[in-house]
Structure formats: structure tokens, C-alpha cells
Write an enzyme that holds these catalytic residues in place. Structure first.
Site, PDB file in Angstrom:
ATOM      1  N   SER A 135       0.820  -1.225   0.000  1.00 37.63           N
ATOM      2  CA  SER A 135       0.000   0.000   0.000  1.00 37.63           C
ATOM      3  C   SER A 135       0.849   1.268   0.000  1.00 37.63           C
ATOM      4  O   SER A 135       1.912   1.327   0.619  1.00 37.63           O
ATOM      5  CB  SER A 135      -0.868  -0.018   1.267  1.00 37.63           C
ATOM      6  OG  SER A 135      -1.431   1.245   1.492  1.00 37.63           O
ATOM      7  N   GLU A 137       0.192   3.637   1.751  1.00 36.87           N
ATOM      8  CA  GLU A 137       0.258   4.091   3.148  1.00 36.87           C
ATOM      9  C   GLU A 137       1.630   3.801   3.751  1.00 36.87           C
ATOM     10  O   GLU A 137       1.993   4.362   4.783  1.00 36.87           O
ATOM     11  CB  GLU A 137      -0.837   3.422   3.985  1.00 36.87           C
ATOM     12  CG  GLU A 137      -2.251   3.878   3.666  1.00 36.87           C
ATOM     13  CD  GLU A 137      -2.577   5.291   4.145  1.00 36.87           C
ATOM     14  OE1 GLU A 137      -2.145   5.678   5.239  1.00 36.87           O
ATOM     15  OE2 GLU A 137      -3.257   6.012   3.391  1.00 36.87           O
ATOM     16  N   TYR A 159      -1.736   0.446  10.545  1.00 38.51           N
ATOM     17  CA  TYR A 159      -1.995  -0.216   9.244  1.00 38.51           C
ATOM     18  C   TYR A 159      -0.774  -0.081   8.336  1.00 38.51           C
ATOM     19  O   TYR A 159      -0.299  -1.065   7.758  1.00 38.51           O
ATOM     20  CB  TYR A 159      -3.229   0.414   8.581  1.00 38.51           C
ATOM     21  CG  TYR A 159      -3.408   0.010   7.124  1.00 38.51           C
ATOM     22  CD1 TYR A 159      -3.921  -1.232   6.780  1.00 38.51           C
ATOM     23  CD2 TYR A 159      -3.050   0.888   6.087  1.00 38.51           C
ATOM     24  CE1 TYR A 159      -4.087  -1.602   5.448  1.00 38.51           C
ATOM     25  CE2 TYR A 159      -3.213   0.527   4.751  1.00 38.51           C
ATOM     26  CZ  TYR A 159      -3.727  -0.721   4.442  1.00 38.51           C
ATOM     27  OH  TYR A 159      -3.876  -1.078   3.121  1.00 38.51           O
TER      28      TYR A 159
HETATM   29  P1  NDP Z   1     -11.340  -4.755   1.712  1.00 37.87           P
HETATM   30  O1  NDP Z   1     -11.290  -4.222   3.084  1.00 37.87           O
HETATM   31  O2  NDP Z   1     -12.497  -4.405   0.812  1.00 37.87           O
HETATM   32  O3  NDP Z   1     -11.257  -6.363   1.773  1.00 37.87           O
HETATM   33  C1  NDP Z   1     -10.483  -7.011   2.723  1.00 37.87           C
HETATM   34  C2  NDP Z   1     -10.710  -8.500   2.587  1.00 37.87           C
HETATM   35  O4  NDP Z   1      -9.903  -9.189   3.561  1.00 37.87           O
HETATM   36  C3  NDP Z   1     -12.153  -8.960   2.821  1.00 37.87           C
HETATM   37  O5  NDP Z   1     -12.452  -9.980   1.886  1.00 37.87           O
HETATM   38  C4  NDP Z   1     -12.078  -9.528   4.221  1.00 37.87           C
HETATM   39  O6  NDP Z   1     -13.055 -10.505   4.493  1.00 37.87           O
HETATM   40  C5  NDP Z   1     -10.696 -10.169   4.189  1.00 37.87           C
HETATM   41  N1  NDP Z   1     -10.183 -10.479   5.519  1.00 37.87           N
HETATM   42  C6  NDP Z   1      -9.952  -9.598   6.530  1.00 37.87           C
HETATM   43  N2  NDP Z   1      -9.480 -10.251   7.593  1.00 37.87           N
HETATM   44  C7  NDP Z   1      -9.404 -11.558   7.261  1.00 37.87           C
HETATM   45  C8  NDP Z   1      -8.990 -12.735   7.956  1.00 37.87           C
HETATM   46  N3  NDP Z   1      -8.565 -12.692   9.220  1.00 37.87           N
HETATM   47  N4  NDP Z   1      -9.040 -13.923   7.300  1.00 37.87           N
HETATM   48  C9  NDP Z   1      -9.487 -13.989   6.027  1.00 37.87           C
HETATM   49  N5  NDP Z   1      -9.890 -12.916   5.326  1.00 37.87           N
HETATM   50  C10 NDP Z   1      -9.850 -11.720   5.941  1.00 37.87           C
HETATM   51  O7  NDP Z   1      -9.967  -4.345   0.992  1.00 37.87           O
HETATM   52  P2  NDP Z   1      -9.678  -3.939  -0.543  1.00 37.87           P
HETATM   53  O8  NDP Z   1     -10.312  -4.931  -1.424  1.00 37.87           O
HETATM   54  O9  NDP Z   1      -9.954  -2.497  -0.731  1.00 37.87           O
HETATM   55  O10 NDP Z   1      -8.091  -4.078  -0.589  1.00 37.87           O
HETATM   56  C11 NDP Z   1      -7.470  -5.334  -0.898  1.00 37.87           C
HETATM   57  C12 NDP Z   1      -6.063  -5.332  -0.328  1.00 37.87           C
HETATM   58  O11 NDP Z   1      -5.325  -4.262  -0.911  1.00 37.87           O
HETATM   59  C13 NDP Z   1      -5.988  -5.118   1.179  1.00 37.87           C
HETATM   60  O12 NDP Z   1      -4.890  -5.868   1.663  1.00 37.87           O
HETATM   61  C14 NDP Z   1      -5.709  -3.628   1.317  1.00 37.87           C
HETATM   62  O13 NDP Z   1      -5.052  -3.349   2.534  1.00 37.87           O
HETATM   63  C15 NDP Z   1      -4.802  -3.420   0.112  1.00 37.87           C
HETATM   64  N6  NDP Z   1      -4.812  -2.084  -0.425  1.00 37.87           N
HETATM   65  C16 NDP Z   1      -5.986  -1.489  -0.783  1.00 37.87           C
HETATM   66  C17 NDP Z   1      -5.992  -0.229  -1.316  1.00 37.87           C
HETATM   67  C18 NDP Z   1      -7.271   0.430  -1.737  1.00 37.87           C
HETATM   68  O14 NDP Z   1      -7.242   1.638  -2.004  1.00 37.87           O
HETATM   69  N7  NDP Z   1      -8.377  -0.278  -1.832  1.00 37.87           N
HETATM   70  C19 NDP Z   1      -4.733   0.531  -1.516  1.00 37.87           C
HETATM   71  C20 NDP Z   1      -3.545  -0.239  -1.181  1.00 37.87           C
HETATM   72  C21 NDP Z   1      -3.594  -1.487  -0.652  1.00 37.87           C
HETATM   73  P3  NDP Z   1     -14.506 -10.150   5.118  1.00 37.87           P
HETATM   74  O15 NDP Z   1     -15.387  -9.836   3.926  1.00 37.87           O
HETATM   75  O16 NDP Z   1     -14.853 -11.390   5.834  1.00 37.87           O
HETATM   76  O17 NDP Z   1     -14.318  -8.948   6.013  1.00 37.87           O
HETATM   77  P1  GDP Z   2      -6.772   5.837   3.434  1.00 45.14           P
HETATM   78  O1  GDP Z   2      -5.915   6.702   2.585  1.00 45.14           O
HETATM   79  O2  GDP Z   2      -6.533   4.373   3.210  1.00 45.14           O
HETATM   80  O3  GDP Z   2      -6.708   6.169   4.875  1.00 45.14           O
HETATM   81  O4  GDP Z   2      -8.275   6.039   2.874  1.00 45.14           O
HETATM   82  P2  GDP Z   2      -9.534   6.838   3.480  1.00 45.14           P
HETATM   83  O5  GDP Z   2     -10.513   6.934   2.382  1.00 45.14           O
HETATM   84  O6  GDP Z   2      -9.992   6.216   4.755  1.00 45.14           O
HETATM   85  O7  GDP Z   2      -8.942   8.278   3.844  1.00 45.14           O
HETATM   86  C1  GDP Z   2      -8.396   9.116   2.856  1.00 45.14           C
HETATM   87  C2  GDP Z   2      -8.149  10.487   3.469  1.00 45.14           C
HETATM   88  O8  GDP Z   2      -9.422  11.119   3.703  1.00 45.14           O
HETATM   89  C3  GDP Z   2      -7.420  10.459   4.811  1.00 45.14           C
HETATM   90  O9  GDP Z   2      -6.421  11.451   4.814  1.00 45.14           O
HETATM   91  C4  GDP Z   2      -8.503  10.831   5.823  1.00 45.14           C
HETATM   92  O10 GDP Z   2      -8.017  11.519   6.975  1.00 45.14           O
HETATM   93  C5  GDP Z   2      -9.377  11.749   4.971  1.00 45.14           C
HETATM   94  N1  GDP Z   2     -10.747  11.878   5.520  1.00 45.14           N
HETATM   95  C6  GDP Z   2     -11.364  13.052   5.836  1.00 45.14           C
HETATM   96  N2  GDP Z   2     -12.566  12.808   6.351  1.00 45.14           N
HETATM   97  C7  GDP Z   2     -12.729  11.454   6.364  1.00 45.14           C
HETATM   98  C8  GDP Z   2     -13.795  10.614   6.814  1.00 45.14           C
HETATM   99  O11 GDP Z   2     -14.830  11.041   7.298  1.00 45.14           O
HETATM  100  N3  GDP Z   2     -13.606   9.266   6.661  1.00 45.14           N
HETATM  101  C9  GDP Z   2     -12.463   8.754   6.118  1.00 45.14           C
HETATM  102  N4  GDP Z   2     -12.347   7.423   5.974  1.00 45.14           N
HETATM  103  N5  GDP Z   2     -11.429   9.536   5.712  1.00 45.14           N
HETATM  104  C10 GDP Z   2     -11.572  10.873   5.833  1.00 45.14           C
END
Ligand code: NDP
Ligand code: GDP
Length: 344
Positions: A135, A137, A159
Site C-alpha cells: 500500500s 500508506e 496499518y
Molecule cells: P477490503 O477491506 O475491501 O477487503 C479485505 C478482505 O480481507 C475482505 O475480503 C475480508 O473478508 C478479508 N479479511 C480480513 N481479515 C481476514 C482474515 N482474518 N481472514 C481472512 N480474510 C480476511 O480491501 P480492498 O479490497 O480495498 O483491498 C485489498 C487489499 O489491498 C488489502 O490488503 C488492502 O489493505 C490493500 N490495499 C488497498 C488499497 C485500496 O485503495 N483499496 C490501496 C492499497 C492497498 P470479510 O469480507 O470477511 O471482512
Molecule cells: P486511506 O488513505 O486508506 O486512509 O483512505 P480513506 O478513504 O480512509 O482516507 C483518505 C483520506 O481522507 C485520509 O487522509 C482521511 O483523513 C481523509 N478523511 C477526511 N474525512 C474522512 C472521513 O470522514 N472518513 C475517512 N475514511 N477519511 C476521511
């Protein structure tokens, strides 16, 4: 040890996705099914089926296996029974504020969960290609802009710290054991399937609820944050593209364009014919203990080596999300997060 898996003309490629019920897992499953890959997914046990809403449309075309990132025996058992050619490790506790509230659980899932998956590969079959969801992050307090594969990490949340561990342990297994392991360092990517607590989806859903008279005002945290936001459907294309190269490597995946929360609000409310300044409050209580102020990625290596480029622009993305929420809330009324009625 059994023979390593090989895709042949008669036996299709098999992929195992952890996190298949999440945003990226569902788009990746769509993509892999469309190319003819056999898709298997890991799901953790739930008391109801509502958590499967993102994969409902492909439920009869994928095979789900019960396992948990906390339980290495369950992971080894699934890898052993599926014998995939590719594993996409997308599962994680992925929400930054929850990582401040539950830092130890976040480390168990998002950091040590990666080692458990890598150990399953190492023990069952080292020829399985492994993708790790890293990520932006990890860059946190950015040392340079834009951020590339060479930019040093300085994570700003539990995270982000857990993702640095997951990233480095994947690199280590590649170097130490010769695993074909890649990390996609992905910048924020969104869609109508994004979880409702992330800011883009919180805004698109908030706009729709305000437009339909179900909400009066939307409360956000830090309005000054800036992100490099792309479309999840574009980003999952980069995952098999990097994993199937001869040499395993790590790639930044980003649009290279940075927008503010205020840009997001202007476009989202504008799509519904509303002025955001009349409906949005900023509450310092929603600000994070440490913030990532701005992120902008340099994906030139992915463009050069993978031929990867994003197709959906930021404005299109926001409008797509607002339209989907306007339709959903207009048709079905206000539904609880995670119910089956969402589209995307
Ligand atoms: P989501 O939060 O939408 O999905 C997370 C998934 O992980 C869900 O299917 C969840 O299952 C599963 N999960 C969580 N804990 C466990 C566990 N203990 N055992 C098995 N499965 C588990 O994430 P995204 O699809 O948005 O992201 C996918 C990956 O990419 C993540 O690792 C995220 O950190 C990373 N990422 C995402 C970004 C983004 O902008 N979306 C940016 C950079 C990295 P359940 O449905 O049961 O909760
Ligand atoms: P992140 O980059 O994975 O933390 O994705 P988020 O969508 O959670 O947050 C993106 C940015 O939006 C971060 O800098 C947050 O501090 C900002 N932000 C401002 N207001 C909010 C809010 O109400 N919810 C979330 N999730 N983020 C917010």
C-alpha cells in the site's frame, strides 16, 4: 511433497484469492474468470451470507474455501487442496482508523497474516506465484514526490506499519527461498464496491442520502488531505500482469494525479446538483492521531514493464460512485452496510 502445479492446455490456470469478498478480490475474480482461469477464494466463517454481496453475481462460478489469516493450519490445508498456480493475498484489516483502535489485531491480520500465507506456499509448493497487496500508506510522511519503488517508507499508522512488514517479508521470501513473489504498491483505488467507511464511498453515499432526503448533513474529518485516487477495476489488471512476468518484482500502481477531499466533494455533490459547502461539516474528532497528508505515485515502471495504464479518470470515478449510490438508495431505500443490494 507433491508435484508442483503447471497450467496445461487441458488443465486451466488455477488462482486462489484471499480477500475475495473485498472490493479488489471481487474485481480480480471478475477479471480472472473472464480470461478462463479457475477461481478459488478464501472466506472466513460468518453468521450470515450478507458479506458475500460483492461476489453474488459470480457465486456459482467460483469455489469458496473456509480459512482465516489467523489460522495457519487452515491456510496450509486450502493451499494443499487447491494447489493453485497463483495466490493473490488481498486479505487484510484495511481501514486506517480501525488500525489505531485495534493495532494488535491489525498486525495479526495485515502483517503476520502475510507470513502465514508465505509459509503455506513454502511448505506446500514453492513454485506457486505469490502476489502481496502492498500500500501507498507505507510512504506515509512522504520523503519525495511523486513516490516510486525507490522512495523510503515512513508509515503513519499501525496499518501502514503492518503493510511495511507484509511488504518486506514478501521481498525476504523472494530473496531467501527464491519464491516467485511480487508486491503491488497500490495507491488508493475506489469503486461502487468500496466499503462505506472510506472517504470516497462515505461521500458518494452521503450525497445520495442527502439528495433522497434521508440525511441532512455529512460529517467528515480532515478536509485538507490529498490522495492519488484511481479506479479499482483498472488496478486489479496490474496484479496478474506483474505476477506472470518471468522475473518477480515490485511495482507502484497509481494515476500520478493528486486530488483533495474538497475536489472530491465538489465533483460528488455537483453530480447531484448540490453545493457541498451547504451540507458538509468538518469534525476534528474524525481526524487521525497521525495523518498522511498527500500521496502521489509514479507508476512509470509499471507502464514501461507491464504496459499498465489507468483508464478511468478521477471525475469519471466519482461520478460512477455517486450514480451507483443514487440509484441504489433511490430504488431500495437506505440499507445497512454490507447488504446484498449494492451494485457496482
Ligand atoms: P477490503 O477491506 O475491501 O477487503 C479485505 C478482505 O480481507 C475482505 O475480503 C475480508 O473478508 C478479508 N479479511 C480480513 N481479515 C481476514 C482474515 N482474518 N481472514 C481472512 N480474510 C480476511 O480491501 P480492498 O479490497 O480495498 O483491498 C485489498 C487489499 O489491498 C488489502 O490488503 C488492502 O489493505 C490493500 N490495499 C488497498 C488499497 C485500496 O485503495 N483499496 C490501496 C492499497 C492497498 P470479510 O469480507 O470477511 O471482512
Ligand atoms: P486511506 O488513505 O486508506 O486512509 O483512505 P480513506 O478513504 O480512509 O482516507 C483518505 C483520506 O481522507 C485520509 O487522509 C482521511 O483523513 C481523509 N478523511 C477526511 N474525512 C474522512 C472521513 O470522514 N472518513 C475517512 N475514511 N477519511 C476521511
Amino acid at each position: 511433497m507433491a508435484e508442483p502445479p503447471t497450467a496445461t492446455a487441458t488443465a486451466p490456470r488455477r488462482a486462489l484469492i484471499t480477500g475475495i469478498t473485498g472490493q479488489d478480490g471481487s474485481y480480480l475474480a471478475d477479471l480472472l474468470l473472464a480470461e478462463g482461469t479457475e477461481v478459488h477464494g478464501i472466506v472466513r466463517r460468518r453468521s450470515s451470507a450478507s458479506g458475500l454481496w460483492r461476489i453474488r453475481h459470480i457465486r456459482d462460478r467460483i469455489k469458496l474455501h473456509e480459512a482465516d489469516l489467523l489460522d495457519i493450519l487452515s491456510l496450509i490445508s486450502v493451499v494443499e487442496s487447491v494447489r493453485p498456480h497463483e495466490i493473490y493475498n488481498l486479505a487484510a484489516q484495511s481501514f486506517v482508523p480501525t488500525s489505531f483502535a485495534q493495532p494488535i489485531l491489525t498486525a495479526e491480520f495485515t502483517a503476520l497474516g502475510v507470513t502465514r500465507m508465505l509459509e503455506a506456499v513454502r511448505l506446500v509448493d514453492r513454485s506457486i506465484a505469490f502476489y502481496q497487496a502492498s500500500s501507498s500508506e507505507m510512504f506515509g510522511l512522504v520523503r519525495e514526490s511523486p513516490q516510486s519503488e525507490a522512495t523510503p517508507f515512513h508509515p503513519r499508522s499501525p496499518y501502514g506499519v503492518a503493510k511495511v512488514y507484509g511488504h518486506m517479508i514478501t521481498v525476504n521470501y523472494r530473496e531467501a527461498y527464491g519464491l516467485h513473489a511480487c508486491c503491488g504498491i497500490m495507491f488508493n483505488h475506489e469503486s461502487p464496491r468500496r466499503s462505506a467507511e472510506f472517504v470516497t464511498r462515505k461521500v458518494s453515499e452521503g450525497v445520495a442520502r442527502i439528495k433522497h432526503g434521508k440525511l441532512e448533513r455529512l460529517t467528515l474529518g480532515n478536509l485538507d488531505a490529498r490522495r492519488d485516487w484511481g479506479y479499482a477495476g483498472d488496478y486489479v489488471r496490474a496484479m496478474p500482469a506483474m505476477l506472470r512476468r518471468e522475473k518477480a518484482d515490485d511495482y507502484v500502481i497509481a494515476t500520478g494525479k493528486c486530488h483533495s477531499i474538497r475536489d472530491l466533494l465538489r465533483i460528488a455533490f455537483g453530480r447531484a446538483g448540490l453545493e457541498w459547502e451547504r451540507f458538509v461539516d468538518a469534525d476534528p474528532a474524525l481526524e487521525r492521531p497521525a495523518e498522511v497528508d498527500h500521496l502521489r505515485g509514479d507508476a512509470s515502471k509499471a507502464k514501461r514493464e507491464l504496459g499498465w495504464e489507468p483508464e478511468v479518470e478521477f471525475e469519471q470515478l466519482v461520478e460512477m460512485m455517486v450514480d451507483a449510490d443514487l440509484e441504489r438508495i433511490g430504488l431500495k431505500g437506505e440499507s445497512a452496510p454490507g447488504t446484498d443490494v449494492r451494485n457496482g
